[in-house]
Design a protein around this motif. Structure first.
Motif, PDB file in Angstrom:
ATOM      1  N   LYS A  98      24.550   4.926  24.417  1.00 47.16           N
ATOM      2  CA  LYS A  98      25.132   6.890  24.358  1.00 47.16           C
ATOM      3  C   LYS A  98      26.834   7.637  24.088  1.00 47.16           C
ATOM      4  O   LYS A  98      26.414   8.045  25.093  1.00 47.16           O
ATOM      5  CB  LYS A  98      24.687   6.860  26.323  1.00 47.16           C
ATOM      6  CG  LYS A  98      22.793   6.660  26.859  1.00 47.16           C
ATOM      7  CD  LYS A  98      23.046   6.470  28.154  1.00 47.16           C
ATOM      8  CE  LYS A  98      21.578   6.603  28.878  1.00 47.16           C
ATOM      9  NZ  LYS A  98      21.454   7.258  30.175  1.00 47.16           N
ATOM     10  N   ASN A  99      27.128   6.998  22.972  1.00 47.31           N
ATOM     11  CA  ASN A  99      27.945   7.484  22.273  1.00 47.31           C
ATOM     12  C   ASN A  99      28.915   6.811  22.797  1.00 47.31           C
ATOM     13  O   ASN A  99      30.255   7.412  23.012  1.00 47.31           O
ATOM     14  CB  ASN A  99      28.101   9.258  22.291  1.00 47.31           C
ATOM     15  CG  ASN A  99      27.644   9.553  20.993  1.00 47.31           C
ATOM     16  OD1 ASN A  99      26.982   8.620  20.357  1.00 47.31           O
ATOM     17  ND2 ASN A  99      26.784  10.654  21.322  1.00 47.31           N
ATOM     18  N   VAL A 112      36.586   2.112  27.967  1.00 46.48           N
ATOM     19  CA  VAL A 112      35.297   2.531  27.770  1.00 46.48           C
ATOM     20  C   VAL A 112      35.864   3.947  26.902  1.00 46.48           C
ATOM     21  O   VAL A 112      36.751   4.507  27.520  1.00 46.48           O
ATOM     22  CB  VAL A 112      34.138   2.768  28.593  1.00 46.48           C
ATOM     23  CG1 VAL A 112      33.616   3.851  28.735  1.00 46.48           C
ATOM     24  CG2 VAL A 112      34.227   1.476  29.472  1.00 46.48           C
ATOM     25  N   VAL A 113      34.738   4.282  25.990  1.00 45.44           N
ATOM     26  CA  VAL A 113      35.719   5.718  25.133  1.00 45.44           C
ATOM     27  C   VAL A 113      34.542   6.267  24.864  1.00 45.44           C
ATOM     28  O   VAL A 113      33.764   5.646  24.832  1.00 45.44           O
ATOM     29  CB  VAL A 113      36.473   5.578  24.257  1.00 45.44           C
ATOM     30  CG1 VAL A 113      37.835   4.485  24.684  1.00 45.44           C
ATOM     31  CG2 VAL A 113      36.221   4.088  23.259  1.00 45.44           C
ATOM     32  N   GLU A 114      35.005   7.203  24.916  1.00 46.19           N
ATOM     33  CA  GLU A 114      33.260   8.321  24.006  1.00 46.19           C
ATOM     34  C   GLU A 114      33.670   9.517  22.723  1.00 46.19           C
ATOM     35  O   GLU A 114      34.669   9.574  22.682  1.00 46.19           O
ATOM     36  CB  GLU A 114      33.382   9.149  25.222  1.00 46.19           C
ATOM     37  CG  GLU A 114      31.482  10.039  24.130  1.00 46.19           C
ATOM     38  CD  GLU A 114      31.539  11.266  25.457  1.00 46.19           C
ATOM     39  OE1 GLU A 114      30.490  11.766  25.933  1.00 46.19           O
ATOM     40  OE2 GLU A 114      31.904  11.624  26.786  1.00 46.19           O
ATOM     41  N   LEU A 115      32.979   8.764  21.371  1.00 47.14           N
ATOM     42  CA  LEU A 115      32.921   9.095  20.722  1.00 47.14           C
ATOM     43  C   LEU A 115      32.051  10.785  20.251  1.00 47.14           C
ATOM     44  O   LEU A 115      30.878  10.729  20.141  1.00 47.14           O
ATOM     45  CB  LEU A 115      31.575   8.459  19.767  1.00 47.14           C
ATOM     46  CG  LEU A 115      32.390   8.553  18.254  1.00 47.14           C
ATOM     47  CD1 LEU A 115      33.762   8.419  18.041  1.00 47.14           C
ATOM     48  CD2 LEU A 115      31.159   8.333  17.687  1.00 47.14           C
ATOM     49  N   VAL A 116      33.214  11.565  20.336  1.00 48.69           N
ATOM     50  CA  VAL A 116      32.676  12.753  20.699  1.00 48.69           C
ATOM     51  C   VAL A 116      33.729  13.792  19.287  1.00 48.69           C
ATOM     52  O   VAL A 116      35.088  13.480  18.993  1.00 48.69           O
ATOM     53  CB  VAL A 116      33.728  13.898  21.900  1.00 48.69           C
ATOM     54  CG1 VAL A 116      33.288  15.876  22.361  1.00 48.69           C
ATOM     55  CG2 VAL A 116      33.109  12.854  22.879  1.00 48.69           C
ATOM     56  N   GLY A 118      33.494  12.802  16.451  1.00 47.21           N
ATOM     57  CA  GLY A 118      33.819  11.251  15.283  1.00 47.21           C
ATOM     58  C   GLY A 118      35.421  10.772  16.171  1.00 47.21           C
ATOM     59  O   GLY A 118      35.893  10.180  15.179  1.00 47.21           O
ATOM     60  N   GLN A 119      36.229  11.324  16.681  1.00 50.28           N
ATOM     61  CA  GLN A 119      36.955  11.383  18.044  1.00 50.28           C
ATOM     62  C   GLN A 119      36.925  10.343  18.961  1.00 50.28           C
ATOM     63  O   GLN A 119      35.836  10.484  20.126  1.00 50.28           O
ATOM     64  CB  GLN A 119      38.285  12.118  18.215  1.00 50.28           C
ATOM     65  CG  GLN A 119      38.676  12.705  16.471  1.00 50.28           C
ATOM     66  CD  GLN A 119      39.270  13.888  17.049  1.00 50.28           C
ATOM     67  OE1 GLN A 119      39.200  14.230  18.166  1.00 50.28           O
ATOM     68  NE2 GLN A 119      40.525  13.864  15.871  1.00 50.28           N
TER      69      GLN A 119
END
Length: 362
Positions: A98-99, A112-116, A118-119
């Motif tokens: 889920k990105n 934990v990071v989220e891809l928003v 492309g970043q």
């Protein structure tokens, strides 16, 4: 007491049922023999991976086979709201879910990071990590022990201590008579006893559990600087809230100091104000550094076996004898350090309380 026993039983059953047996190479293409030969042991990564917090709990490994217990990942994203899922969704060939993914490098490594767009963006993270679960287990153990002891005192009122009572009573009396009373004073120590006993047993138990290499031990709770920071902030808050007029007056206008150290440049007041904040900082760093250093030394000796083993198998076997002996020695030393660090943190906290509540002498 039955409810606590049931909770612990359900928890460990859930852990056993939900344990995910995952291999790091399970869904990857088989590596060639040449790739395996070129693969080198990295002691730095090995040590940091073992002392760092994690989103799953490693149980054991056999070759490329890894048994891990997934833990709940709970994050809030500004773009998509709350998400809750097991950390096992990051495995089995899926780099993200889920990105969301666990960063492998950079500022947010192992988080934990989220891809928003492309970043990589760090979401608000309240996940049940390894250290969080370890703290819950230690708190459950402490509740079980002290509720049992309190119940025994109620039932056996006026009788000699027995069983768990006889173990806990000398320790509690030691904290009271050798730490609280001398540092705070006969008249005021009782107010601070609940906190002093709590941090003493919490730190000591987590220090000991961190030395156990298998579930539910192995988490580096007191070697995590955020946890030691929170404990130090508790001491700082209690000290500041309960400080009397004489304490603050001493900071603003230190008696017995030449006037030219106070005016026109308030040198001594600045030093005293800095001291207010350096005291909890010292508490935080001392506990973190001593516990982390102990774990790192043990892991460094273990790493020597693999480092020399890559050079020559016989050399690795020979090194293992010396390394194991040093590991055993260090573990015995850490048993003592675990108690000393709990005692030092409690003693310094009591001293700060005593300094903050001491009446002005005329």
């Amino acid at each position: 007491m039955k409810n606590i026993h049931r909770f612990l039983l359900v928890f460990f059953l859930a852990v056993s049922v939900s344990t995910v047996f995952a291999s790091s190479d399970e869904h990857a293409e088989p590596a060639s023999q040449e790739t395996h030969e070129k693969e080198k042991f990295e002691p730095g990564s090995f040590i940091m991976d073992h002392i760092a917090d994690a989103y799953d709990w490693h149980v054991f490994s056999i070759g490329d086979f890894h048994a891990t217990m997934p833990l709940p990942v709970i994050v809030y994203s500004q773009s998509s709201g709350f998400h809750m899922f097991l950390s096992s969704n990051f495995h089995h060939g899926h780099a993200s879910y889920k990105n969301f993914s666990i960063a492998t490098e950079g500022e947010y490594r192992s988080k934990v990071v989220e891809l928003v767009n492309g970043q990589e963006v760090r979401p608000f993270d309240i996940s049940m990590t390894k250290n969080v679960v370890a703290m819950l287990i230690s708190m459950a153990i402490l509740l079980w022990v002290f509720i049992s002891v309190a119940k025994a005192y109620t039932i056996r009122k006026g009788k000699a201590p027995k069983g768990m009572q006889s173990v806990m009573e000398p320790i509690i009396l030691f904290v009271r008579d050798e730490v609280a009373k001398p540092a705070i004073g006969e008249k005021k120590y009782e107010k601070y006893m609940p906190y002093l006993l709590t941090i003493f047993f919490f730190i000591w138990l987590n220090n000991l559990m961190g030395m156990v290499p298998f579930l539910p031990g192995g988490a580096n709770v007191t070697g995590n600087i955020t946890i030691t920071m929170v404990l130090a902030l508790f001491t700082f808050a209690i000290t500041s809230i309960n400080a009397n007029k004489s304490y603050w007056k001493h900071i603003v206008n230190t008696p017995g100091v030449p006037w030219w150290l106070k005016f026109p440049i308030p040198l001594m007041p600045l030093v005293e104000v800095m001291g207010v904040f350096t005291k909890p900082f010292v508490l935080m760093v001392r506990l973190f550094a001593n516990i982390t250093a102990g774990h790192m030394i043990v892991l460094a000796f273990v790493s020597l076996i693999f480092i020399f083993g890559q050079i020559n198998t016989a050399l690795g076997l020979g090194t293992s004898v010396v390394s194991v002996l040093f590991v055993v020695f260090m573990n015995l030393l850490e048993l003592l350090v675990a108690l000393i660090q709990a005692y030092v943190f409690t003693l310094l906290s009591a001293l700060y309380f005593g300094m903050a509540t001491e009446e002005e002498h005329h």
